[in-house]
Enzyme design. Structure first.
Site, PDB file in Angstrom:
ATOM      1  N   LEU A   1     -20.310  14.507  -9.649  1.00 51.94           N
ATOM      2  CA  LEU A   1     -20.593  15.923  -9.375  1.00 51.94           C
ATOM      3  C   LEU A   1     -19.782  16.447  -8.202  1.00 51.94           C
ATOM      4  O   LEU A   1     -19.497  17.638  -8.111  1.00 51.94           O
ATOM      5  CB  LEU A   1     -22.085  16.114  -9.073  1.00 51.94           C
ATOM      6  CG  LEU A   1     -23.064  15.795 -10.199  1.00 51.94           C
ATOM      7  CD1 LEU A   1     -24.507  15.889  -9.696  1.00 51.94           C
ATOM      8  CD2 LEU A   1     -22.856  16.748 -11.370  1.00 51.94           C
TER       9      LEU A   1
ATOM     10  N   GLY B   1     -17.764  13.365  -1.152  1.00 53.97           N
ATOM     11  CA  GLY B   1     -17.939  13.619   0.273  1.00 53.97           C
ATOM     12  C   GLY B   1     -17.110  12.672   1.107  1.00 53.97           C
ATOM     13  O   GLY B   1     -16.229  11.968   0.605  1.00 53.97           O
ATOM     14  N   GLY B   2     -17.386  12.661   2.422  1.00 57.00           N
ATOM     15  CA  GLY B   2     -16.598  11.848   3.330  1.00 57.00           C
ATOM     16  C   GLY B   2     -16.797  10.361   3.144  1.00 57.00           C
ATOM     17  O   GLY B   2     -15.889   9.577   3.399  1.00 57.00           O
TER      18      GLY B   2
ATOM     19  N   GLY C   1     -18.348   8.945   0.144  1.00 57.15           N
ATOM     20  CA  GLY C   1     -18.535   8.533  -1.245  1.00 57.15           C
ATOM     21  C   GLY C   1     -18.721   9.712  -2.171  1.00 57.15           C
ATOM     22  O   GLY C   1     -18.485  10.865  -1.794  1.00 57.15           O
ATOM     23  N   CYS C   2     -19.152   9.401  -3.391  1.00 64.12           N
ATOM     24  CA  CYS C   2     -19.299  10.424  -4.426  1.00 64.12           C
ATOM     25  C   CYS C   2     -20.767  10.699  -4.723  1.00 64.12           C
ATOM     26  O   CYS C   2     -21.644   9.884  -4.428  1.00 64.12           O
ATOM     27  CB  CYS C   2     -18.595   9.965  -5.708  1.00 64.12           C
ATOM     28  SG  CYS C   2     -16.802   9.840  -5.544  1.00 64.12           S
TER      29      CYS C   2
ATOM     30  N   LYS D   1     -26.250  10.194  -4.531  1.00 69.69           N
ATOM     31  CA  LYS D   1     -25.135  10.095  -3.599  1.00 69.69           C
ATOM     32  C   LYS D   1     -24.943   8.623  -3.241  1.00 69.69           C
ATOM     33  O   LYS D   1     -25.860   7.957  -2.771  1.00 69.69           O
ATOM     34  CB  LYS D   1     -25.398  10.899  -2.333  1.00 69.69           C
ATOM     35  CG  LYS D   1     -24.237  10.833  -1.324  1.00 69.69           C
ATOM     36  CD  LYS D   1     -24.623  11.396   0.038  1.00 69.69           C
ATOM     37  CE  LYS D   1     -24.737  12.902  -0.008  1.00 69.69           C
ATOM     38  NZ  LYS D   1     -24.950  13.458   1.356  1.00 69.69           N
TER      39      LYS D   1
ATOM     40  N   ASP E   1     -23.475  21.186  10.265  1.00 68.56           N
ATOM     41  CA  ASP E   1     -22.417  21.122   9.249  1.00 68.56           C
ATOM     42  C   ASP E   1     -22.707  22.092   8.105  1.00 68.56           C
ATOM     43  O   ASP E   1     -22.513  21.767   6.933  1.00 68.56           O
ATOM     44  CB  ASP E   1     -22.279  19.696   8.718  1.00 68.56           C
ATOM     45  CG  ASP E   1     -20.964  19.479   7.983  1.00 68.56           C
ATOM     46  OD1 ASP E   1     -20.001  20.233   8.244  1.00 68.56           O
ATOM     47  OD2 ASP E   1     -20.885  18.575   7.141  1.00 68.56           O
TER      48      ASP E   1
END
Length: 455
Positions: free
Chosen positions: A163, A166-167, A169-170, A185, A282
């Site tokens: 989907l 990120g920094g 992983g997926c 995640k 963030d």
């Protein structure tokens, strides 16, 4: 429930009746009166001389003797009954005490189960669909899900189920038994920073519950791999909607204002209603997720800090270029106003459909804040920089109001920025009532009507 007699009552009853028996028998002195003693042996039988008629007892004496024997029988009966009563009271009290203890134990167990059931109510219907999970007290309401279940739900973490990335992983789409969908995640061996963000996410989302903050359903620790399971947001992130293939075509003016309002509500909860307050640190369009009805939820709390922690000098400078407040970037000063700055950047994205930082040349970038600021305060230029998808579809007065809010949020000096509560109150009148605001739309535009019917 009435409490049973106290166990201290039994000695009192026994003392009372033990003192009663001598009192009742003292006047007679004969052990025959007490049923607890065996009768003494009778003396030898001797003939009783018949008194002459002149010495025969009078009727009065006879009556006294009869009454005396009658009293003697009644006293024996009373003592027997009292003894039976004492035994009955002892047995009844013992049974009542036993019954009370059993009932209390059962009630305590029931209360514990009811309390646990109430705390897990919101997640119960979803978690019950997962395979091989167990609740854990260490992480509050979160379920610890076995790695094999997550591997099966994501088809062994197939690329076709990715989907986003990120920094560390997926994020994968997971389909669990019963057709339940969730986002998984996967954080692969990111070292101490990855572990810190994983623990931070568990700690915060394990106790935060709000309609505009993503729900964390469970987690898994498998060797060096860390996994987090969230609600699946069908419409992805705001970043994908605005800057992906559709270029914001699904987002009408009113939908965009709803997303801004939902995000402000989530931030207000973090800043004003959490104890201690939480600074997200963030906030960006990729961390604002949208469900099937475009309700917005803030996600990714790996970098979030709680009130007090950011004053200790142990918070590493983190964030995303284009959203980081200038005072935090230059001086490391972090407050709730840092989140307000990031919110202002997101509001500019919703207004103009542009990314927060755009490349002008191979080694040159331009910030949306720097580019838009002069035009946001010029009413003649403002309509021309609005996203073409929504241009000329809103009341200009509303456009000016939103632009004014954005300008205040992105002020370089944090003291000039409003509190997120003030931002929230400014946006509520711009969102239709059916979307969570207070605006009454008499005749919605054809585009808005089409969007509403598609829901």
């Amino acid at each position: 429930m009435r409490r049973p007699p106290s166990p201290l009552l039994l000695p009192c009853i026994l003392v009372f009746f033990s003192s009663l028996f001598p009192a009742l028998t003292h006047g007679r002195g004969s052990p025959v009166l007490s049923p607890f003693f065996s009768p003494l042996p009778s003396p030898p039988m001797q003939p009783i001389p018949v008194p002459p008629p002149s010495l025969a007892p009078s009727p009065i004496v006879t009556q006294i003797i009869v009454r005396h024997h009658h009293f003697h029988k009644e006293l024996i009966v009373a003592i027997v009954l009292a003894s039976v009563a004492v035994v009955s009271i002892i047995i009844s009290t013992f049974c009542a005490l036993l019954f009370w203890r059993r009932n209390r134990h059962a009630l305590d167990s029931k209360n514990i189960q009811s309390s646990d059931g109430a705390r897990g109510l919101t997640l119960g219907p979803i978690l019950s669909k997962f395979n091989s999970l167990k609740m854990t007290g260490k992480k509050g309401l979160l379920a610890m899900i076995e790695y094999s279940s997550l591997e099966s739900a994501t088809n062994k973490f197939s690329e076709s189920n990715v989907l986003g990335e990120g920094g560390f992983g997926c994020v994968y789409k997971g389909c669990f038994d019963g057709g339940i969908l969730a986002a998984v995640k996967k954080l692969d061996g990111g070292g101490q920073d990855c572990e810190r963000e994983f623990e931070n996410e568990l700690d915060l989302l394990g106790r935060i519950r709000h309609p505009n903050i993503i729900s964390l359903l469970g987690y898994c620790v498998h060797g060096e791999t860390r996994l987090l399971v969230y609600d699946l947001m069908q419409n992805g992130s705001l970043e994908t909607q605005l800057h992906g293939p559709s270029h914001g075509s699904a987002l009408t003016w009113h939908i965009r204002m709803k997303i801004a309002l939902d995000t402000a509500r989530g931030l207000e909860y973090l800043h004003e209603h959490c104890n201690p307050p939480v600074i997200h640190r963030d906030l960006k369009s990729s961390n604002i997720l949208l469900d099937s009805e475009f309700n917005a939820k803030i996600s990714d709390f790996g970098l979030a800090v709680t009130g007090g922690n950011h004053h200790k000098g142990n918070v590493k400078l983190s964030g995303t270029l284009g959203y980081v407040a200038p005072e935090y970037l230059l001086d490391g000063k972090l407050t709730e106003k840092s989140d307000v700055y990031a919110f202002g950047v997101v509001l500019l994205e919703l207004l103009m459909g542009r990314k927060p930082v755009e490349k002008m040349a191979p080694s040159q970038c331009q910030s949306i804040v720097t580019w838009a600021m002069p035009q946001l305060t010029d009413r003649s230029k403002l309509p021309n920089i609005v996203d073409p998808v929504i241009r000329n579809t809103m009341d200009l007065k509303h456009l000016y109001q939103v632009a004014a809010v954005a300008v205040l949020c992105i002020q370089p000096e944090p003291s000039y920025r409003p509190l997120i509560t003030d931002v929230l109150h400014s946006l509520v009148p711009l969102v239709p009532t059916e979307l969570g605001g207070t605006l009454r739309v008499a005749e919605p535009s054809p585009r808005a009507s089409h969007k509403s019917s598609s829901h």
